[in-house]
Design a protein around this motif. Sequence first.
Motif, mmCIF file in Angstrom:
data_model
loop_
_atom_site.group_PDB
_atom_site.id
_atom_site.type_symbol
_atom_site.label_atom_id
_atom_site.label_comp_id
_atom_site.label_asym_id
_atom_site.label_seq_id
_atom_site.Cartn_x
_atom_site.Cartn_y
_atom_site.Cartn_z
ATOM 1 N N PRO B 92 0.821 -1.215 0.000
ATOM 2 C CA PRO B 92 0.000 0.000 0.000
ATOM 3 C C PRO B 92 0.852 1.260 0.000
ATOM 4 O O PRO B 92 0.468 2.278 -0.578
ATOM 5 N N GLU B 93 2.035 1.167 0.621
ATOM 6 C CA GLU B 93 2.918 2.337 0.664
ATOM 7 C C GLU B 93 3.371 2.719 -0.741
ATOM 8 O O GLU B 93 3.431 3.895 -1.087
ATOM 9 N N SER B 124 -8.670 -3.589 6.756
ATOM 10 C CA SER B 124 -7.683 -2.510 6.712
ATOM 11 C C SER B 124 -8.198 -1.288 5.964
ATOM 12 O O SER B 124 -7.430 -0.369 5.683
ATOM 13 N N VAL B 126 -9.968 1.242 6.806
ATOM 14 C CA VAL B 126 -9.868 2.532 7.491
ATOM 15 C C VAL B 126 -8.434 3.070 7.535
ATOM 16 O O VAL B 126 -8.180 4.192 7.102
ATOM 17 N N PRO B 127 -7.454 2.270 8.043
ATOM 18 C CA PRO B 127 -6.093 2.810 8.020
ATOM 19 C C PRO B 127 -5.634 3.174 6.603
ATOM 20 O O PRO B 127 -4.921 4.156 6.412
ATOM 21 N N LEU B 128 -6.069 2.395 5.622
ATOM 22 C CA LEU B 128 -5.674 2.690 4.250
ATOM 23 C C LEU B 128 -6.286 4.008 3.772
ATOM 24 O O LEU B 128 -5.609 4.842 3.172
ATOM 25 N N ILE B 130 -7.187 6.534 5.580
ATOM 26 C CA ILE B 130 -6.509 7.648 6.241
ATOM 27 C C ILE B 130 -5.113 7.850 5.674
ATOM 28 O O ILE B 130 -4.692 8.976 5.409
ATOM 29 N N PHE B 132 -4.100 7.269 2.715
ATOM 30 C CA PHE B 132 -4.210 7.907 1.403
ATOM 31 C C PHE B 132 -4.561 9.383 1.542
ATOM 32 O O PHE B 132 -3.917 10.247 0.961
ATOM 33 N N VAL B 205 -0.101 12.391 10.186
ATOM 34 C CA VAL B 205 0.442 11.044 10.208
ATOM 35 C C VAL B 205 1.880 11.058 9.713
ATOM 36 O O VAL B 205 2.181 11.659 8.691
ATOM 37 N N LYS B 324 -16.663 4.802 10.365
ATOM 38 C CA LYS B 324 -15.746 5.399 11.343
ATOM 39 C C LYS B 324 -15.037 6.618 10.781
ATOM 40 O O LYS B 324 -14.604 7.481 11.531
#
Lengths: 77, 353
Positions: B92-93, B124, B126-128, B130, B132, B205, B324
């Motif tokens: 994803p990075e 994943s 949600v973390p993804l 955010i 992005f 972040v 969320k």
Amino acid sequence: MKIQILGTGCAKCQKLAKQAEDAAQELNLDYELVKITDIKEITSFGVMMTPALAIDGQVKVSGKVPSIDELKRILAA
Amino acid sequence: MDNQTCAPPASENASRKTLMGIRIGLFLTAWFMLYHQLVSLSRFITYDLIALRPGSHLGSAVEFFLYDTPKVLMLLVLVVFGVGMLRSFITPELTRKILAGRRESTGNVLAALLGVVTPFCSCSAVPLFIGFVTAGIPLGVTFSFLISAPMVNEIALVLLFGMLGWKVAALYFVTGILIATVAGWTIGRLKLENHVEDWVREMRVSQAAMPDTALSWEERIGFGIDAVRDIVGKVWLYVIIGILVGAVIHGFVPENFMAGIMGKSAWWSVPVSVLIGIPMYTNAAGMIPVVEALLGKGAALGTVLAFMMSVIALSFPEMVILRKVLKPKLIATFIAVVGTGILIVGYLFNLVI
């Protein structure tokens, strides 16, 4: 050292927590295992895939559950 | 990660590599030989071993099941392995790095395409999201990714290819990418940035969180094997249940039975299929055998594709997770835009084919 497990509580997160615990015990480390389940706190680490593992705030693993041997290498580094 | 100090000597390393190559070669040969025998094997078992009468209801149901189960599982193993290896190259990075700083239209297309190959699971999301958004990737581009990632995936494509042929698989791929691109672009036009939950927008972040690690081929193959264990281990039961349902439909439902309900003449069947698909949640693996059987009984391709896309792309559990980070209005817009896209695709196929 502080071992942080980031994850909202999925099956993989629990597996990672358990494996990390086993690895740390096998290495006789002086450690504290913390589970971070709050999504805001998880994202503040900058990970995009859970589960993730951080040591003293430094992300070491993200999006997978490494084997115990691999975890031992990571924890010993 | 540091290089290991205890690396094996070079010669030993090389012979291990050859051994691995030979193993993979043998596996592939066995795979292809078995795959080409599946038709005759399933016939032999159904009509010679169990001695069912050819042309009987039970006979055709059993033959369908005995042929499709190994076929689908074999295809799944091969492709999940390949994609698992491929994904060891794409994190994803990396995807975020590619997408950051893109202009919107190109960004939407790229995001939709990367959604197919980037490792993603809805847990994943949600973390993804955010990751992005805080990297400055436009909301619409992020949505293109979030739409395509679950909808156009290797499992759906393999099953469509295996059961309905390459044309349907290609059609599904192209329209899936198109919906993700256009829907994401549309959401971008609607200026809904302030409908992302406030805490996300205020979030700072740290970005270069993950150290880059170079993997060896052995590790990448290990990734492939892990993916097979993980994914096939999770979906095989759905596949078998799906094929069972498909087999029953195949053997016992009369020809053209579906034509009246899901056929071309029933214009209302497309929107109804999309609506029914939203609360339903299953993965592509369980869905496609049923789809194949429905098609065989006279259901129209557009209607069936719309139903399938709706089930996979618009799922209730994922909405709950995304709630969320997204305010209700943005979620509703998301469902409406994607739903409309699926609807158009459904009608289009019913019209063209």
